[in-house]
Design a protein around this motif. Structure first.
Motif: not given
Length: 222
Positions: A194-222
């Motif tokens: 499912d497209l949403r499953a792909l989107r959600d997994q890449i959001q989890r993978n994006s923890v390595i990028l440490r993008l602040k102030n965005t949805t993609f920062a949700a899993n990164y420990p601030q």
């Protein structure tokens, strides 16, 4: 639904897209329009003279608030610059990524052995992400076993995509005209997910990028 475009040369105009804009470091520079996230690097096909002027500029750019990654740095057997000089500048950029705690985004063409040798020599703690990967599954497997992350664009090998799914996969547009949404749709279809499953997994993978102030920062420990 947000989409991460981990490597692009275009500014995002869609509010649903979070983009890391690749900026090539050159002595003449380029006019940089405002965007939240950039990567800065010395491209192996754009090395001018000995690359020292570009290196000095990169040392300045890495401290900009928008700089979230180093690259695209890399090795390319089609480039005019000697492989010796390419390796020197690549390793310097890799060590800069270590110094500043930023991921390294990599361009590699027909120089996989040299790239793996560099990784073994440096033993990085920061993530190394190969952008625009079009190789087949055996090469993907070899790189994944060495600890690389891989990013796919519009064109990719479905078997290789299955190798990197789920934890080592990213998506990008690079210079393609297709939108990142289309890339997501193509990869989701190839993976039969499912497209949403792909989107959600890449959001989890994006923890390595440490993008602040965005949805993609949700899993990164601030």
């Amino acid at each position: 639904m947000c989409y991460l475009d981990v490597h692009t040369h275009r500014l995002a105009t869609d509010p649903q897209v979070v983009s890391i804009v690749s900026t090539l470091v050159q002595p003449m520079g380029e006019e940089m329009q405002e965007t939240p996230y950039r990567s800065f690097g010395i491209h192996p096909c754009r090395i001018e003279e000995d690359g020292e002027a570009q290196w000095e500029l990169l040392r300045q750019y890495v401290e900009l608030p928008s700089c979230v990654a180093i690259g695209e740095a890399g090795l390319d057997r089609m480039a005019a610059c000697s492989m010796e000089r390419q390796v020197l500048l690549f390793e310097r950029q890799a060590r800069l990524a270590e110094e500043f705690g930023k991921p390294l985004i990599i361009h590699c063409v027909r120089a996989w052995e040299e790239l793996i040798a560099c990784r073994k020599a440096i033993r990085p703690k920061q993530p190394w992400l190969i952008h625009g990967f079009r190789g087949k599954a055996p090469l993907a497997d070899q790189l994944l076993r060495q600890g690389f992350y891989l990013s796919l664009g519009y064109y990719f090998q479905p078997e290789a995509a299955r190798q990197m799914w789920p934890e080592r996969l990213f998506l990008e547009t690079d210079v393609a005209e297709a939108s990142i949404q289309v890339v997501y749709e193509r990869v989701a279809e190839a993976l039969s997910i499912d497209l949403r499953a792909l989107r959600d997994q890449i959001q989890r993978n994006s923890v390595i990028l440490r993008l602040k102030n965005t949805t993609f920062a949700a899993n990164y420990p601030q």
